[in-house]
Design a protein around this motif. Structure first.
Motif, PDB file in Angstrom:
ATOM      1  N   GLU A   3    -126.804  49.435 -30.330  1.00  0.00           N
ATOM      2  CA  GLU A   3    -126.343  48.796 -31.556  1.00  0.00           C
ATOM      3  C   GLU A   3    -124.859  49.023 -31.808  1.00  0.00           C
ATOM      4  N   TYR A   4    -124.303  50.099 -31.224  1.00  0.00           N
ATOM      5  CA  TYR A   4    -122.914  50.457 -31.510  1.00  0.00           C
ATOM      6  C   TYR A   4    -121.972  50.249 -30.320  1.00  0.00           C
ATOM      7  N   VAL A   5    -122.535  50.162 -29.112  1.00  0.00           N
ATOM      8  CA  VAL A   5    -121.699  50.168 -27.902  1.00  0.00           C
ATOM      9  C   VAL A   5    -120.651  49.066 -27.913  1.00  0.00           C
ATOM     10  N   LEU A   6    -121.073  47.829 -28.123  1.00  0.00           N
ATOM     11  CA  LEU A   6    -120.147  46.703 -28.019  1.00  0.00           C
ATOM     12  C   LEU A   6    -119.062  46.784 -29.092  1.00  0.00           C
ATOM     13  N   ALA A   7    -119.419  47.182 -30.304  1.00  0.00           N
ATOM     14  CA  ALA A   7    -118.434  47.307 -31.377  1.00  0.00           C
ATOM     15  C   ALA A   7    -117.388  48.365 -31.047  1.00  0.00           C
ATOM     16  N   ILE A   8    -117.822  49.480 -30.455  1.00  0.00           N
ATOM     17  CA  ILE A   8    -116.883  50.546 -30.086  1.00  0.00           C
ATOM     18  C   ILE A   8    -115.958  50.080 -28.970  1.00  0.00           C
ATOM     19  N   LEU A   9    -116.506  49.379 -27.989  1.00  0.00           N
ATOM     20  CA  LEU A   9    -115.674  48.868 -26.888  1.00  0.00           C
ATOM     21  C   LEU A   9    -114.621  47.893 -27.411  1.00  0.00           C
ATOM     22  N   ILE A  10    -114.997  47.043 -28.354  1.00  0.00           N
ATOM     23  CA  ILE A  10    -114.045  46.100 -28.950  1.00  0.00           C
ATOM     24  C   ILE A  10    -112.957  46.852 -29.696  1.00  0.00           C
ATOM     25  N   LEU A  11    -113.346  47.894 -30.443  1.00  0.00           N
ATOM     26  CA  LEU A  11    -112.366  48.698 -31.179  1.00  0.00           C
ATOM     27  C   LEU A  11    -111.348  49.335 -30.240  1.00  0.00           C
ATOM     28  N   VAL A  12    -111.824  49.933 -29.150  1.00  0.00           N
ATOM     29  CA  VAL A  12    -110.920  50.588 -28.202  1.00  0.00           C
ATOM     30  C   VAL A  12    -110.037  49.565 -27.505  1.00  0.00           C
ATOM     31  N   GLN A  13    -110.607  48.409 -27.150  1.00  0.00           N
ATOM     32  CA  GLN A  13    -109.825  47.362 -26.496  1.00  0.00           C
ATOM     33  C   GLN A  13    -108.726  46.841 -27.413  1.00  0.00           C
ATOM     34  N   LEU A  14    -109.019  46.713 -28.695  1.00  0.00           N
ATOM     35  CA  LEU A  14    -107.999  46.279 -29.652  1.00  0.00           C
ATOM     36  C   LEU A  14    -106.888  47.312 -29.748  1.00  0.00           C
ATOM     37  N   THR A  74    -120.264  43.419 -18.904  1.00  0.00           N
ATOM     38  CA  THR A  74    -119.415  42.235 -18.940  1.00  0.00           C
ATOM     39  C   THR A  74    -119.520  41.525 -17.597  1.00  0.00           C
ATOM     40  N   MET A  75    -118.950  40.350 -17.515  1.00  0.00           N
ATOM     41  CA  MET A  75    -119.034  39.598 -16.264  1.00  0.00           C
ATOM     42  C   MET A  75    -118.327  40.332 -15.132  1.00  0.00           C
ATOM     43  N   ALA A 104    -113.367  45.497 -18.153  1.00  0.00           N
ATOM     44  CA  ALA A 104    -114.293  46.234 -17.283  1.00  0.00           C
ATOM     45  C   ALA A 104    -114.118  47.740 -17.441  1.00  0.00           C
ATOM     46  N   ASP A 105    -112.877  48.228 -17.287  1.00  0.00           N
ATOM     47  CA  ASP A 105    -112.630  49.671 -17.284  1.00  0.00           C
ATOM     48  C   ASP A 105    -113.100  50.352 -18.560  1.00  0.00           C
ATOM     49  N   VAL A 106    -112.819  49.732 -19.714  1.00  0.00           N
ATOM     50  CA  VAL A 106    -113.191  50.369 -20.973  1.00  0.00           C
ATOM     51  C   VAL A 106    -114.708  50.491 -21.070  1.00  0.00           C
ATOM     52  N   SER A 107    -115.439  49.513 -20.558  1.00  0.00           N
ATOM     53  CA  SER A 107    -116.897  49.563 -20.576  1.00  0.00           C
ATOM     54  C   SER A 107    -117.426  50.637 -19.638  1.00  0.00           C
ATOM     55  N   ILE A 108    -116.882  50.687 -18.429  1.00  0.00           N
ATOM     56  CA  ILE A 108    -117.350  51.663 -17.442  1.00  0.00           C
ATOM     57  C   ILE A 108    -117.048  53.088 -17.887  1.00  0.00           C
ATOM     58  N   GLN A 109    -115.838  53.320 -18.392  1.00  0.00           N
ATOM     59  CA  GLN A 109    -115.415  54.668 -18.757  1.00  0.00           C
ATOM     60  C   GLN A 109    -116.115  55.203 -19.994  1.00  0.00           C
ATOM     61  N   LEU A 110    -116.408  54.342 -20.948  1.00  0.00           N
ATOM     62  CA  LEU A 110    -116.984  54.810 -22.209  1.00  0.00           C
ATOM     63  C   LEU A 110    -118.501  54.632 -22.282  1.00  0.00           C
ATOM     64  N   ALA A 111    -119.001  53.477 -21.845  1.00  0.00           N
ATOM     65  CA  ALA A 111    -120.432  53.182 -21.991  1.00  0.00           C
ATOM     66  C   ALA A 111    -121.230  53.493 -20.735  1.00  0.00           C
ATOM     67  N   GLY A 112    -120.552  53.750 -19.624  1.00  0.00           N
ATOM     68  CA  GLY A 112    -121.250  54.026 -18.379  1.00  0.00           C
ATOM     69  C   GLY A 112    -121.437  52.780 -17.541  1.00  0.00           C
ATOM     70  N   PHE A 113    -121.901  53.005 -16.301  1.00  0.00           N
ATOM     71  CA  PHE A 113    -122.061  51.893 -15.367  1.00  0.00           C
ATOM     72  C   PHE A 113    -123.383  52.050 -14.623  1.00  0.00           C
ATOM     73  N   PRO A 114    -124.458  51.429 -15.103  1.00  0.00           N
ATOM     74  CA  PRO A 114    -124.500  50.466 -16.219  1.00  0.00           C
ATOM     75  C   PRO A 114    -124.611  51.155 -17.572  1.00  0.00           C
ATOM     76  N   SER A 115    -124.325  50.423 -18.629  1.00  0.00           N
ATOM     77  CA  SER A 115    -124.453  50.941 -19.982  1.00  0.00           C
ATOM     78  C   SER A 115    -125.912  50.870 -20.433  1.00  0.00           C
ATOM     79  N   THR A 116    -126.202  51.526 -21.557  1.00  0.00           N
ATOM     80  CA  THR A 116    -127.568  51.543 -22.077  1.00  0.00           C
ATOM     81  C   THR A 116    -128.085  50.131 -22.328  1.00  0.00           C
ATOM     82  N   GLU A 117    -129.181  49.784 -21.653  1.00  0.00           N
ATOM     83  CA  GLU A 117    -129.787  48.452 -21.764  1.00  0.00           C
ATOM     84  C   GLU A 117    -128.746  47.348 -21.575  1.00  0.00           C
TER      85      GLU A 117
END
Length: 299
Positions: free
Chosen positions: A160-171, A254-255, A236-249
């Protein structure tokens, strides 16, 4: 006609010679990979056996059999829809605000705002500490201390929080090449236009911005839009580094991470190429739409 082209080539041979290194690298590392991806997208290729032509199977599999790709596509589109416009507008307005500072202060401000883009990967551990799932995480400690939550929240593990956090860090990392282009573009605007604008009835800085500054920065604005589209779709990098590879569910998939999964881990290069082609044409389509919108409003 042929002789005319040869004479033109001979006349400007020094210019073509200077362009040659860039054109060679552009053809080898941009045009050729795109062409090869389009070709391999119609094949089964595992990097061991020769490519085997399978027609449209990879693309049918993408949209009908690969549920994770659909999740990645939705996440990428949402990511681009949110971070692209916000980053673009933020980059311009920050550049616009520091434009009237002295040269020294402007250089310092530009460096300060650009630093997150340069050191973004180096500070991922800081973000992991902020969103740590235990009570020692800065965010959990703050919220628990203020009484908003009673127990730690696994921010980077909760879908529920992963995508919002990734967007915040990317911004936070968003003031990149577009920002530098806008800073440079603002310095090229002819100052006499502002004086003429005052005589023509411009009364405040926002009218000055709309009627003088923006029309004078068409190349930088288009360039910034193109770069922002590329950055927004290639997260890609922000997702892998923060949410893992793969992320929860696959909440942070990302593509690009999906392409990396099939291309560099499973070695299904034909399938990964098909995904890359879809992403490429998605970028091209978005770029055309954004360019038309900018032209439509007179930019």
């Amino acid at each position: 006609m042929k002789d005319s082209k040869i004479r033109t080539l001979g006349k400007y041979k020094e210019s073509y010679l200077l362009m040659a290194p860039y054109m060679i690298f552009f053809l080898m590392f941009t045009i050729l990979p795109v062409v090869l991806s389009i070709v391999l997208g119609f094949t089964y290729y595992n990097m061991i056996e020769p490519p085997r032509f399978i027609g449209w199977y990879n693309y049918i599999r993408l949209f009908l059999d690969d549920d994770i790709f659909i999740i990645a596509l939705k996440n990428t589109l949402f990511f681009a829809l949110v971070t692209g416009p916000i980053s673009y507008i933020l980059s311009f307005f920050v550049a616009w605000m520091i434009n009237d500072l002295s040269r020294t202060l402007r250089s310092i401000a530009t460096s300060v705002f650009y630093i997150p883009t340069v050191v973004g990967a180096a500070v991922f551990p800081m973000w992991r500490l902020i969103f740590s799932p235990d009570e020692y995480g800065y965010l959990n400690g703050l919220l628990m201390g203020m009484g908003f939550i009673n127990e730690p929240v696994a921010w980077l593990l909760d879908k529920e929080y992963v995508l919002a956090i990734l967007i915040l860090v990317q911004l936070w990392m968003s003031l990149g090449i577009s920002f530098l282009a806008f800073v440079a573009g603002l310095q090229t605007v002819d100052r006499s236009l502002y004086e003429a604008g005052v005589m023509d009835g411009i009364k405040n800085r926002f009218q000055e911005l709309w009627y003088i500054t923006l029309p004078s920065m068409i190349p930088q604005l288009i360039f910034g839009a193109v770069m922002q589209i590329v950055v927004s779709f290639s997260v890609a990098d922000v997702s892998i580094q923060l949410a893992g590879f793969p992320s929860t569910e696959y909440a942070g998939e990302t593509m690009v991470t999906h392409i990396m999964d099939y291309g560099s881990i499973r070695y299904e290069m034909g399938y990964a190429s098909a995904m890359a082609v879809v992403l490429f044409f998605l970028m091209v389509f978005t770029n055309r739409v954004v360019t038309k919108l900018l032209n439509k409003v007179g930019i």
